[in-house]
Design an enzyme around this catalytic site. Sequence first.
Site, short mmCIF file in Angstrom:
data_model
loop_
_atom_site.label_atom_id
_atom_site.label_comp_id
_atom_site.label_asym_id
_atom_site.label_seq_id
_atom_site.Cartn_x
_atom_site.Cartn_y
_atom_site.Cartn_z
N MET A 159 -6.22 -2.88 -0.70
CA MET A 159 -6.13 -2.79 0.77
C MET A 159 -6.29 -1.33 1.24
O MET A 159 -5.37 -0.74 1.75
CB MET A 159 -4.79 -3.36 1.24
CG MET A 159 -4.61 -4.82 0.88
SD MET A 159 -2.96 -5.46 1.17
CE MET A 159 -2.03 -4.77 -0.21
N GLN A 174 -4.45 -9.60 9.80
CA GLN A 174 -3.98 -8.50 10.65
C GLN A 174 -4.57 -8.64 12.05
O GLN A 174 -3.86 -8.52 13.06
CB GLN A 174 -4.40 -7.15 10.05
CG GLN A 174 -3.70 -6.76 8.77
CD GLN A 174 -4.24 -5.46 8.20
OE1 GLN A 174 -5.28 -4.95 8.64
NE2 GLN A 174 -3.55 -4.92 7.21
N THR A 224 -0.69 0.47 0.36
CA THR A 224 -1.18 0.57 1.73
C THR A 224 0.02 0.84 2.63
O THR A 224 1.13 0.40 2.32
CB THR A 224 -1.88 -0.72 2.18
OG1 THR A 224 -2.12 -0.68 3.59
CG2 THR A 224 -1.04 -1.94 1.87
N ASN A 225 -0.22 1.55 3.73
CA ASN A 225 0.85 1.80 4.69
C ASN A 225 1.09 0.59 5.59
O ASN A 225 2.22 0.15 5.78
CB ASN A 225 0.51 3.02 5.57
CG ASN A 225 0.66 4.33 4.84
OD1 ASN A 225 1.72 4.94 4.82
ND2 ASN A 225 -0.42 4.80 4.23
N THR A 226 0.01 0.06 6.15
CA THR A 226 0.12 -0.97 7.18
C THR A 226 0.91 -2.19 6.73
O THR A 226 1.76 -2.72 7.46
CB THR A 226 -1.27 -1.42 7.65
OG1 THR A 226 -1.97 -0.29 8.20
CG2 THR A 226 -1.19 -2.50 8.70
N CYS A 273 -2.34 6.38 6.44
CA CYS A 273 -3.20 5.30 5.96
C CYS A 273 -3.73 5.76 4.63
O CYS A 273 -4.15 6.93 4.49
CB CYS A 273 -4.33 5.02 6.94
SG CYS A 273 -5.56 3.88 6.29
N THR A 274 -3.74 4.90 3.65
CA THR A 274 -4.06 5.34 2.29
C THR A 274 -5.52 5.75 2.11
O THR A 274 -5.87 6.32 1.09
CB THR A 274 -3.70 4.25 1.26
OG1 THR A 274 -4.27 3.00 1.67
CG2 THR A 274 -2.19 4.10 1.15
N GLU A 275 -6.37 5.47 3.12
CA GLU A 275 -7.77 5.90 3.03
C GLU A 275 -8.04 7.26 3.66
O GLU A 275 -9.06 7.89 3.38
CB GLU A 275 -8.70 4.87 3.70
CG GLU A 275 -9.01 3.65 2.86
CD GLU A 275 -7.87 2.66 2.85
OE1 GLU A 275 -7.71 1.96 1.84
OE2 GLU A 275 -7.12 2.59 3.85
#
Length: 234
Positions: free
Chosen positions: A14, A56, A87-89, A200-202
């Site tokens: 994710m 989501q 993932t953060n979300t 956000c991990t990206e």
Amino acid sequence: METKQKTIGLIGGMSWESTVTYYQIINETIKKELGGLHSAKILLYSVNFAEIEHLQSIGAWHKSAEILAKIALMLEKAGADFIVICTNTMHKVVPFIKQQTRIPLLHIAEATAEVIKEQNIRKVGLLGTRYTMTQDFYKDVLIEQGIEVAIPSPVDIFFVNNIIYEELCRGIISPNSKETYLRIIDKLQKSGVEAIILGCTEIGLLIKQEDVSLPIFDTTLIHARKAALQSIGK
């Protein structure tokens, strides 16, 4: 020589772009700490992000919670000693996952708050998906630790979120998008923030510490390192 080491249960995919970073950082940290040919004990379940992103977008958080809780249980049964959601979300559904599992879950916002407090920073700018920036599930963890949180304007929230889903999660690294992020960070800095959370991990694929004068807290790196150290009891 056997080293006592806990098994990390990763819920990834994710997106898979940032999960690669998790795997790399966790193993690099273990190698640094233990030396030799040591590497991490990891169980990884990688989801199909298209399914999660759809849930989501339609607000079906209960369904995504059920999916991730089921995965966490699978990892627990397979021998994981603790869970890491890459993932953060999706930490929005952590309370439900904790109800369904018995092993600990390493929370990304709690790990980040710990590092921020070590540097005596009191006000941060938060970048992430629109869910992370506008909803309370993530910000409240920081606020409870005495950290004030600022987010971009509604227009800038759109830009930040769109770049994440349309570019970074697809492996697209655009110089123009980097300039957009730097402009937004500059506006947050002028508003009085002392540091920026890449929530956000990206985002760490696009923005690095050398790009910004303010301290940058890359949640992917913080979370992954914390997971590695926890696995060896540090």
